[in-house]
Design a protein around this motif. Structure first.
Motif, short mmCIF file in Angstrom:
data_model
loop_
_atom_site.label_atom_id
_atom_site.label_comp_id
_atom_site.label_asym_id
_atom_site.label_seq_id
_atom_site.Cartn_x
_atom_site.Cartn_y
_atom_site.Cartn_z
N LEU A 34 -9.72 15.97 -6.72
CA LEU A 34 -8.64 15.72 -7.67
C LEU A 34 -7.63 14.80 -7.00
N LEU A 35 -7.18 13.79 -7.74
CA LEU A 35 -6.28 12.78 -7.18
C LEU A 35 -5.12 12.56 -8.14
N PRO A 36 -3.87 12.57 -7.66
CA PRO A 36 -2.76 12.22 -8.55
C PRO A 36 -2.96 10.81 -9.10
N VAL A 37 -2.67 10.63 -10.37
CA VAL A 37 -2.89 9.31 -10.97
C VAL A 37 -2.03 8.24 -10.30
N THR A 38 -0.92 8.64 -9.66
CA THR A 38 -0.09 7.66 -8.96
C THR A 38 -0.81 7.06 -7.76
N ALA A 39 -1.83 7.76 -7.24
CA ALA A 39 -2.60 7.26 -6.10
C ALA A 39 -3.85 6.50 -6.52
N VAL A 40 -4.16 6.49 -7.81
CA VAL A 40 -5.38 5.83 -8.28
C VAL A 40 -5.37 4.32 -7.99
N PRO A 41 -4.25 3.58 -8.20
CA PRO A 41 -4.29 2.14 -7.92
C PRO A 41 -4.69 1.80 -6.49
N ALA A 42 -4.21 2.59 -5.52
CA ALA A 42 -4.57 2.34 -4.13
C ALA A 42 -6.06 2.56 -3.91
N LEU A 43 -6.59 3.64 -4.49
CA LEU A 43 -8.03 3.90 -4.36
C LEU A 43 -8.82 2.81 -5.06
N ARG A 44 -8.38 2.40 -6.24
CA ARG A 44 -9.10 1.38 -7.00
C ARG A 44 -9.16 0.06 -6.21
N ARG A 45 -8.07 -0.31 -5.54
CA ARG A 45 -8.07 -1.56 -4.77
C ARG A 45 -9.10 -1.53 -3.65
N VAL A 46 -9.17 -0.40 -2.94
CA VAL A 46 -10.14 -0.31 -1.85
C VAL A 46 -11.56 -0.35 -2.40
#
Length: 273
Positions: A34-46
């Motif tokens: 489970l990941l906070p949606v606020t952290a999704v952009p960073a994961l998506r970039r990687v």
């Protein structure tokens, strides 16, 4: 209307809406977070720098995934998951895409998903939605196929019936080069309902996972690469045993909240989709 499998596997090119497609089967390891949606952009970039977007989600913000789960009256498949049985399975009908377009001819997947120790196994066939309903709800033999015979045996032998639906918006990335066979999915706005089980029904759904959380899954044929496990550590991701099906069952009071239930301060929010 013809539908493709967003895992990257075409349903057969010449898929005839009068019959089943060829059987699609695979084994893999799956790890869920489970990941906070606020952290999704960073994961998506990687992920975008190391993997390729799924062809169905590139530039589109993802695609819908809608599933109808079948279980026994006493929720045998639910309890097998909660109790962590080494061998467990579930039966579902799944549609990829916009559910408002579903009609009798839309291609959907009838799927048995099972867990054998740590390995997830899936077997499924594409059928027009009309035939999928005749098979799973009417318990009719709709085609000469060993897999569909197994599905029918499950339905009749265990007296399965529709229990819950789930739906979410999925972004997916696929591995390239040395990471071929790797797949990472990010599921947003996970919701469901416990009635109106036609997949295309214009029905209300409830968030069953708080909107502030995304469900992230790493899926690999053999092992998850080190760069991805290192990334999970950097993002402080913790492995969870949550199941979207079990979450839906519990959200609608069909079973007590288990120790695996996602904290639900937001799950009472209702949304129209």
């Amino acid at each position: 209307m013809r539908s493709l499998d967003p895992t990257g596997n075409d349903d057969g090119g010449g898929h005839a809406l009068r019959a089943a497609s060829r059987l699609h089967a695979f084994n893999r390891y799956e790890i869920k977070y489970l990941l906070p949606v606020t952290a999704v952009p960073a994961l998506r970039r990687v992920l975008a720098g190391r993997m390729e977007p799924d062809s169905h989600s590139a530039g589109s913000g993802g695609y819908g995934v809608w599933s109808l789960y079948y279980d026994t009256r006493d929720l045998r498949f639910y309890w097998e998951k909660i109790e962590g049985l080494r061998f467990r399975r579930k039966l579902r009908i799944r549609h990829y895409g916009d559910r408002s377009t579903i009609d009798d001819d839309t291609a959907v997947y009838v799927e048995i998903k099972q867990r054998v120790n740590r390995v997830t196994q899936k077997r499924r066939l594409a059928l027009p939605y009309r035939l999928a309903r005749e098979l799973c709800d009417g318990r009719a033999k709709v085609a000469q196929d060993p897999f569909l015979d197994e599905v029918l045996e499950l339905l009749c032998g265990l007296d399965l019936r529709p229990i819950a639906t789930t739906g979410y918006q999925r972004e997916a990335f696929v591995g390239r080069g040395a990471d071929a066979g790797l797949r990472v999915t990010l599921d947003h706005r996970v919701r469901g309902r416990d009635r109106d089980f036609h997949l295309g029904a214009d029905a209300e759904n409830r968030l069953i996972v708080p909107a502030r959380l995304a469900v992230v899954e790493f899926k690999a044929n053999e092992r998850v690469p080190y760069w991805l496990t290192d990334l999970a550590a950097e993002l402080n991701l913790s492995v969870v045993r949550m199941s979207k099906y079990c979450q839906s069952v519990e959200a609608f009071g069909r079973a007590p909240r288990s120790v695996f239930h996602v904290p639900d301060e937001a799950t009472a929010t209702r949304i129209e989709v």
